[in-house]
Write an enzyme that holds these catalytic residues in place. Structure first.
Site, PDB file in Angstrom:
ATOM      1  CG  PHE A   5      -2.195  -1.071   1.061  1.00 48.82           C
ATOM      2  CD1 PHE A   5      -1.756  -2.398   1.427  1.00 48.82           C
ATOM      3  CD2 PHE A   5      -3.247  -0.746   0.583  1.00 48.82           C
ATOM      4  CE1 PHE A   5      -2.886  -3.441   1.620  1.00 48.82           C
ATOM      5  CE2 PHE A   5      -4.279  -1.506   0.644  1.00 48.82           C
ATOM      6  CZ  PHE A   5      -3.976  -2.805   1.004  1.00 48.82           C
ATOM      7  CG  MET A  12       5.216  -0.432   2.250  1.00 47.85           C
ATOM      8  SD  MET A  12       5.645  -2.259   2.928  1.00 47.85           S
ATOM      9  CE  MET A  12       6.436  -2.765   1.478  1.00 47.85           C
ATOM     10  CG  ASP A  13       0.663   4.011   4.480  1.00 48.21           C
ATOM     11  OD1 ASP A  13      -0.380   4.373   4.175  1.00 48.21           O
ATOM     12  OD2 ASP A  13       1.057   4.313   5.489  1.00 48.21           O
ATOM     13  N   GLY A  14       2.368   2.382   6.439  1.00 45.67           N
ATOM     14  CA  GLY A  14       1.932   1.482   7.598  1.00 45.67           C
ATOM     15  C   GLY A  14       2.678   0.531   8.084  1.00 45.67           C
TER      16      GLY A  14
END
Lengths: 120, 169
Positions: A5, A12-14
């Site tokens: 994501f 990149m997230d999270g």
């Protein structure tokens, strides 16, 4: 299987969030594990005096921000780090990586991770 | 494309989340509605942690310092940054002044926010209607924003908390 994501910026997230002791059942390898009191009032790790009714509550911070992606990429290009052995484009990628804390997952359609990291 | 960045919160892992910011006009009426009709709607952590008890639309509420003042809550929460508010802290946050702040956020008129989270926008809007009916004239809507969650979930992280959730709208 890992889903990528990505924020609009391409990173990149999270993956920067900590695990919370007592709540996160399986922290990821290398994931920081924090005391619940770091976010929950009156829990282990919260040493500040709180009203009893606030126990288990939390502080919420709300920021509404615009993500200016072309402008960010332009900034990286204009301020690219000059490092022996790196192209100008790689120098820009390196600046972005230092600011965000990780390499871009996708950069202009090219995966620069391996090429740059092996040289440093 | 504008984005919202939300700090720590209990992991309401739903796809759509609405943030409904309000000002309290009638404190007495508001307290009555809060105690009698809103309080039972607030989703607990226990409810969220088990998929069998998760509500269709999760609901949470938060208050600013001026919101607590409007409710005559005089207890100190022990946090000066909370008491002083984000507007006064804008330069410490690196904001180049506050000219580009959302009007509703400029100052301290926001007393509270309701968070509604569900899998569909219809669910969220239905619940918001319900809440507006409950509060009636006791509050004024100051800002409303619907976000779609983009979370980097991996297997096993579905219902963990807390999380930095990025929403886009």
């Amino acid at each position: 299987m890992v889903d990528l994501f990505l924020l609009d910026f391409g990173y990149m997230d999270g993956i920067a969030q900590p695990a919370i002791k007592g709540f996160t059942s399986s922290p990821n390898p290398g994931q920081f594990v924090a005391q619940p009191g770091i976010i929950l009032l009156g829990q282990d790790g919260d040493d500040t005096d709180r009203p009893s009714w606030a126990t288990g509550g939390s502080f919420m911070v709300f920021r509404q921000l615009k993500q200016l992606v072309p402008e960010f990429n332009q900034f990286l290009t204009e301020n690219a780090l000059e490092v022996d052995g790196l192209t100008a484009e790689e120098g820009a990628e390196l600046l972005g990586a230092r600011m965000v804390g990780r390499w871009k997952s996708v950069s202009n359609g090219l995966y620069v991770l391996h090429a740059v990291s092996t040289r440093l | 494309m504008a984005k919202l960045i939300l700090g720590f919160r209990i992991g309401m892992k739903k796809k759509k989340e609405l943030f409904w910011f309000f000002g309290i006009g009638n404190s007495t009426a508001f307290k009555s509605h809060l105690a009698n009709d809103i309080h039972p709607l607030i989703t607990t952590t226990s409810q969220l942690l088990d998929v069998d008890t998760q509500p269709v639309t999760a609901i949470n509420i938060a208050f600013s310092q001026t919101g607590l003042d409007a409710l005559n809550v005089s207890d100190s929460l022990g946090d000066d940054i909370f008491t002083d508010g984000q507007f006064s802290d804008a330069s410490a946050l690196g904001d180049p002044g506050t000219d580009n702040w959302e009007d509703a956020f400029s100052g301290t008129s926001i007393h509270g926010v309701m968070l509604l989270a569900s899998d569909t926008t219809d669910n969220v809007n239905d619940e918001l209607s319900n809440i507006k009916d409950i509060f009636g004239d006791s509050v004024e809507e100051l800002h409303s924003i619907l976000g779609e969650a983009r979370t980097g979930d991996q297997e096993g992280h579905e219902r963990e908390f807390p999380s930095f959730i990025f929403f886009e709208y």
